[in-house]
Scaffold this active site. Structure first.
Site, mmCIF file in Angstrom:
data_model
loop_
_atom_site.group_PDB
_atom_site.id
_atom_site.type_symbol
_atom_site.label_atom_id
_atom_site.label_comp_id
_atom_site.label_asym_id
_atom_site.label_seq_id
_atom_site.Cartn_x
_atom_site.Cartn_y
_atom_site.Cartn_z
ATOM 1 N N ARG A 215 41.527 -60.353 -26.039
ATOM 2 C CA ARG A 215 41.348 -59.871 -27.418
ATOM 3 C C ARG A 215 40.780 -60.987 -28.307
ATOM 4 N NH1 ARG A 215 39.239 -57.098 -31.082
ATOM 5 N NH2 ARG A 215 39.890 -57.900 -33.072
ATOM 6 N N HIS A 242 52.404 -51.974 -34.290
ATOM 7 C CA HIS A 242 51.590 -51.213 -33.338
ATOM 8 C C HIS A 242 50.504 -52.142 -32.784
ATOM 9 C CE1 HIS A 242 48.337 -48.347 -32.210
ATOM 10 N NE2 HIS A 242 49.349 -47.615 -31.807
ATOM 11 N N THR A 340 47.717 -48.813 -26.298
ATOM 12 C CA THR A 340 48.706 -49.878 -26.231
ATOM 13 C C THR A 340 48.605 -50.522 -24.834
ATOM 14 O OG1 THR A 340 50.062 -48.537 -27.691
ATOM 15 C CG2 THR A 340 51.158 -50.377 -26.587
ATOM 16 N N LYS A 440 48.801 -37.468 -31.607
ATOM 17 C CA LYS A 440 48.602 -38.570 -32.551
ATOM 18 C C LYS A 440 48.622 -38.024 -33.964
ATOM 19 C CE LYS A 440 47.735 -42.674 -30.927
ATOM 20 N NZ LYS A 440 47.090 -43.970 -31.150
ATOM 21 N N LYS A 526 55.394 -27.330 -14.627
ATOM 22 C CA LYS A 526 54.825 -28.188 -15.670
ATOM 23 C C LYS A 526 54.293 -27.313 -16.816
ATOM 24 C CE LYS A 526 51.885 -32.246 -15.602
ATOM 25 N NZ LYS A 526 51.096 -32.461 -16.571
HETATM 26 P P1 M24 Z 1 47.925 -45.967 -28.727
HETATM 27 N N1 M24 Z 1 38.807 -42.288 -30.753
HETATM 28 C C1 M24 Z 1 39.547 -41.308 -30.231
HETATM 29 N N2 M24 Z 1 40.801 -41.479 -29.764
HETATM 30 C C2 M24 Z 1 41.311 -42.716 -29.833
HETATM 31 C C3 M24 Z 1 40.580 -43.808 -30.356
HETATM 32 C C4 M24 Z 1 39.268 -43.559 -30.845
HETATM 33 N N3 M24 Z 1 38.499 -44.502 -31.390
HETATM 34 N N4 M24 Z 1 41.365 -44.907 -30.262
HETATM 35 C C5 M24 Z 1 42.535 -44.507 -29.708
HETATM 36 N N5 M24 Z 1 42.518 -43.198 -29.456
HETATM 37 C C6 M24 Z 1 43.577 -42.354 -28.905
HETATM 38 O O1 M24 Z 1 48.779 -45.718 -29.913
HETATM 39 C C7 M24 Z 1 43.354 -42.090 -27.425
HETATM 40 O O2 M24 Z 1 43.869 -40.820 -27.091
HETATM 41 C C8 M24 Z 1 45.917 -47.194 -29.940
HETATM 42 O O3 M24 Z 1 45.586 -46.231 -30.593
HETATM 43 C C9 M24 Z 1 45.261 -48.515 -30.104
HETATM 44 C C10 M24 Z 1 45.822 -49.647 -29.508
HETATM 45 C C11 M24 Z 1 45.212 -50.887 -29.669
HETATM 46 C C12 M24 Z 1 44.039 -50.997 -30.432
HETATM 47 O O4 M24 Z 1 46.911 -47.161 -28.994
HETATM 48 C C13 M24 Z 1 44.141 -43.189 -26.766
HETATM 49 O O5 M24 Z 1 44.502 -42.879 -25.431
HETATM 50 C C14 M24 Z 1 43.486 -49.870 -31.012
HETATM 51 C C15 M24 Z 1 44.096 -48.605 -30.853
HETATM 52 C C16 M24 Z 1 42.286 -49.990 -31.794
HETATM 53 N N6 M24 Z 1 41.682 -49.004 -32.414
HETATM 54 O O6 M24 Z 1 40.599 -49.511 -33.025
HETATM 55 C C17 M24 Z 1 40.568 -50.823 -32.756
HETATM 56 N N7 M24 Z 1 41.598 -51.124 -31.999
HETATM 57 C C18 M24 Z 1 39.512 -51.673 -33.253
HETATM 58 C C19 M24 Z 1 38.550 -51.146 -34.105
HETATM 59 C C20 M24 Z 1 37.508 -51.928 -34.560
HETATM 60 O O7 M24 Z 1 48.610 -46.300 -27.465
HETATM 61 C C21 M24 Z 1 45.352 -43.254 -27.657
HETATM 62 O O8 M24 Z 1 44.834 -43.067 -28.988
HETATM 63 C C22 M24 Z 1 37.415 -53.241 -34.196
HETATM 64 C C23 M24 Z 1 38.376 -53.797 -33.369
HETATM 65 C C24 M24 Z 1 39.412 -53.002 -32.908
HETATM 66 F F1 M24 Z 1 40.324 -53.547 -32.139
HETATM 67 C C25 M24 Z 1 46.061 -44.592 -27.554
HETATM 68 O O9 M24 Z 1 47.051 -44.667 -28.538
#
Ligand code: M24
Length: 543
Positions: A215, A242, A340, A440, A526
């Site tokens: 990261r 989170h 995550t 979500k 299921k």
């Molecule tokens: P968690 N579009 C659609 N679905 C998405 C998505 C997206 N862009 N991102 C996540 N999901 C959904 O709660 C999927 O179903 C996160 O959401 C998570 C964890 C770490 C980092 O985890 C997926 O299976 C990030 C999100 C993150 N999001 O943006 C950035 N990091 C980011 C943006 C810009 O387990 C589920 O959510 C620049 C840098 C970044 F890091 C996962 O849900």
């Protein structure tokens, strides 16, 4: 597997740092000690500098040792976003101590279900969550001590952070004499975070120091990072407990940004904060995108400083993304996609190739493939299948749960995301559906299995199925189908209230309830969630 179609992440600018995340943070905090502002709490205007984080994290690390924590001991942080949230997290990273984060809005039962996985012995908790945490402490034997993070005074049995630090260390330690411990970054667990994965109840996601290094290298990258010029301001309203908030923010310390934090989203305060700090970059969850696209309030504030909007965690409609870019007069929206289980984003919009509507391209040090749902074969461009990832950013596994780990990561090391998507000819990814049962709500995870379990405890409920129904503002709303016990009656409101009394606000059944004769199930018993969704949306369309 031979002949697989795999997309490799862009060529990285920097090599991966093979050392510990603690050491990298220690070096960055030292390097940026000249910067007066590392984190600013927009609500209280409390400011902590890079030198403050460095000194307090080093002192806390010394306290941890005196207190009796050792490598692989577990602590927890349970707090809303605030300026001192990262002191214990970074101190733990220096020492090979593991941090389990937990949502500060959780009820006592939810805290128990989450912390019972990692069993922290020392908990850093904000005033807001202290009542539930102290009640939990009475009922479990693993929590030995609770420290209040944001109070100068002790609160009953809970010692304040100030007193804890006085108690276990000398004031004014010389950070030049402190050295983070050394250990195997690839193996050493850094954090345990909560996720329900593709099915069932929440589990503990085990993330290593190496995962964090990937990261960090993404954040440093001029194409995939978020403005890497030290002291640039970034407004974050993503919860630090989170993965999205935790790992984006930690990586901002690696590059010396000035992070302005919000604890919660309040429309006018959000806009006035942008105006006050002349914010160029915002990190937010998709519901705020809808607000930015639609609310007339946006026109009443000077938001002309915004150059970058980074979002992810849930789908963002293309129309919404286009509308926000147009309104803010910016080139496009930077999206990230992560789980995550992947620590942070594995797909990120590169600065030189913005395609609004796409969730980005494969980030450096990551491999991705799309797998056909029936044949399991990898697919080429423009074909839908399950998104799978392989990388040193992917979790070690679920804590003490080999079965769930083996279901998530196959024998060749590919993490199966449970999301359906495709990539176009230019390598831009699009997430179009979810195979897994996860809901979500405003980017927060809601595990249907947890709500179903609670519903089944009700004496009048014979069977229950929960799923998410689409909602423009929140992304999805949890909704339930219910089979009543013969001769029993319940109203929709009674079901909604029953759940609301037992869960934190993000898990409430806001999408409604339908009473049915049977819950649709397949041959193996299921739940057929697509059928549940159909039954629930039929009801909605009748209203
Ligand atoms: P968690 N579009 C659609 N679905 C998405 C998505 C997206 N862009 N991102 C996540 N999901 C959904 O709660 C999927 O179903 C996160 O959401 C998570 C964890 C770490 C980092 O985890 C997926 O299976 C990030 C999100 C993150 N999001 O943006 C950035 N990091 C980011 C943006 C810009 O387990 C589920 O959510 C620049 C840098 C970044 F890091 C996962 O849900």
């Amino acid at each position: 597997m031979p002949n697989e179609i795999v997309l490799h992440g862009a060529k990285p600018r920097d090599p991966l740092d093979l050392g510990t995340a603690g050491n990298q943070l220690f070096r960055a905090l030292t390097q940026f000690s000249y910067l007066k502002e590392a984190l600013i709490d927009a609500h209280t205007e409390e400011v902590v500098s890079y030198a403050d984080i460095l000194e307090n994290s080093c002192r806390l690390a010394v306290c941890f040792e005196k207190y009796g924590l050792r490598q692989n001991s577990v602590i927890s942080v349970c707090s809303e976003n605030n300026a001192i949230f990262f002191y214990p997290v970074i101190a733990a990273l220096y020492m090979g101590i593991i941090t389990a984060t937990v949502n500060d809005n959780y009820t006592e039962r939810e805290l128990l279900d989450t912390l019972n996985i990692s069993k922290p012995e020392l908990v850093f908790c904000s005033k807001k969550a202290i009542k539930n945490m102290m009640a939990l402490k009475k009922n479990v034997n693993f929590i030995k001590k609770v420290v209040v993070l944001d109070s100068r005074e002790d609160m009953g049995e809970a010692e304040s952070l100030t007193n804890f630090m006085k108690h276990y260390s000398q004031p004014n330690i010389d950070v030049r004499n402190f050295k983070p411990h050394d250990f195997d970054a690839k193996e050493q667990v850094a954090l345990i975070m909560s996720s329900s994965g593709t099915t069932g109840l929440p589990k503990g996601v085990v993330l290593t120091h190496r995962n964090l290094s990937v990261r960090f290298v993404h954040c440093k990258d001029p194409l995939f990072g978020t403005r890497t010029v030290p002291s640039t301001s970034i407004l974050s309203i993503v919860p630090f407990h989170h993965a999205f908030g935790m790992f984006t923010t930690l990586s901002y310390f690696i590059v010396g940004l000035r992070v302005i934090l919000l604890k919660r989203f309040e429309e006018e305060f959000f806009l006035s904060t942008i105006e006050k700090y002349r914010i160029p970059t915002i990190v937010l969850a998709p519901p705020v995108m809808v607000f930015l696209a639609k609310s007339p309030l946006v026109d009443q504030y000077d938001v002309s400083s915004i150059r970058e909007v980074a979002t992810g965690g849930a789908p963002v409609g293309t129309e919404v993304a286009v509308a926000v870019a147009k309104r803010l007069k910016i080139n496009g929206i930077l999206q990230g996609y992560g789980l995550t289980e992947t620590c942070c984003a594995v797909l990120i919009t590169p600065h030189d190739d913005v395609k609004t509507g796409s969730t980005g391209k494969v980030a450096p040090y990551v491999q991705a493939k799309i797998v056909d749902l029936t044949t399991g074969k990898s697919l080429g461009p423009n074909k839908r299948g399950e998104l799978c990832f392989k990388s040193e950013i992917i979790m070690k596994g679920y804590f003490n749960n080999q079965k769930a780990t083996d279901e998530a990561i196959d024998k060749d090391g590919w993490l199966h995301s449970g999301d359906i998507g495709y990539y176009d000819d230019g390598g831009h990814f699009y997430v179009v559906d979810r195979l897994k049962e996860l809901i979500k709500y405003k980017g927060y995870q809601v595990a249907p299995a947890e709500l179903e379990w609670l519903l089944l405890q009700h004496p009048s409920i014979k069977d229950a199925g929960v799923t998410g129904i689409p909602d423009e503002a929140a992304g999805e709303l949890p909704a339930a189908c219910i089979v009543l016990e013969e001769g029993h009656s319940l109203s929709e409101l009674e079901v909604i209230d029953y759940i609301a009394e037992r869960v934190s606000p993000t898990k409430r059944i806001r999408g409604g309830v339908v009473f049915v004769d049977d819950i649709p199930k397949g041959a193996t018993g299921k739940l057929i969630r697509s059928e549940l969704r159909r039954m629930l949306s039929q009801k909605k369309s009748k209203l």
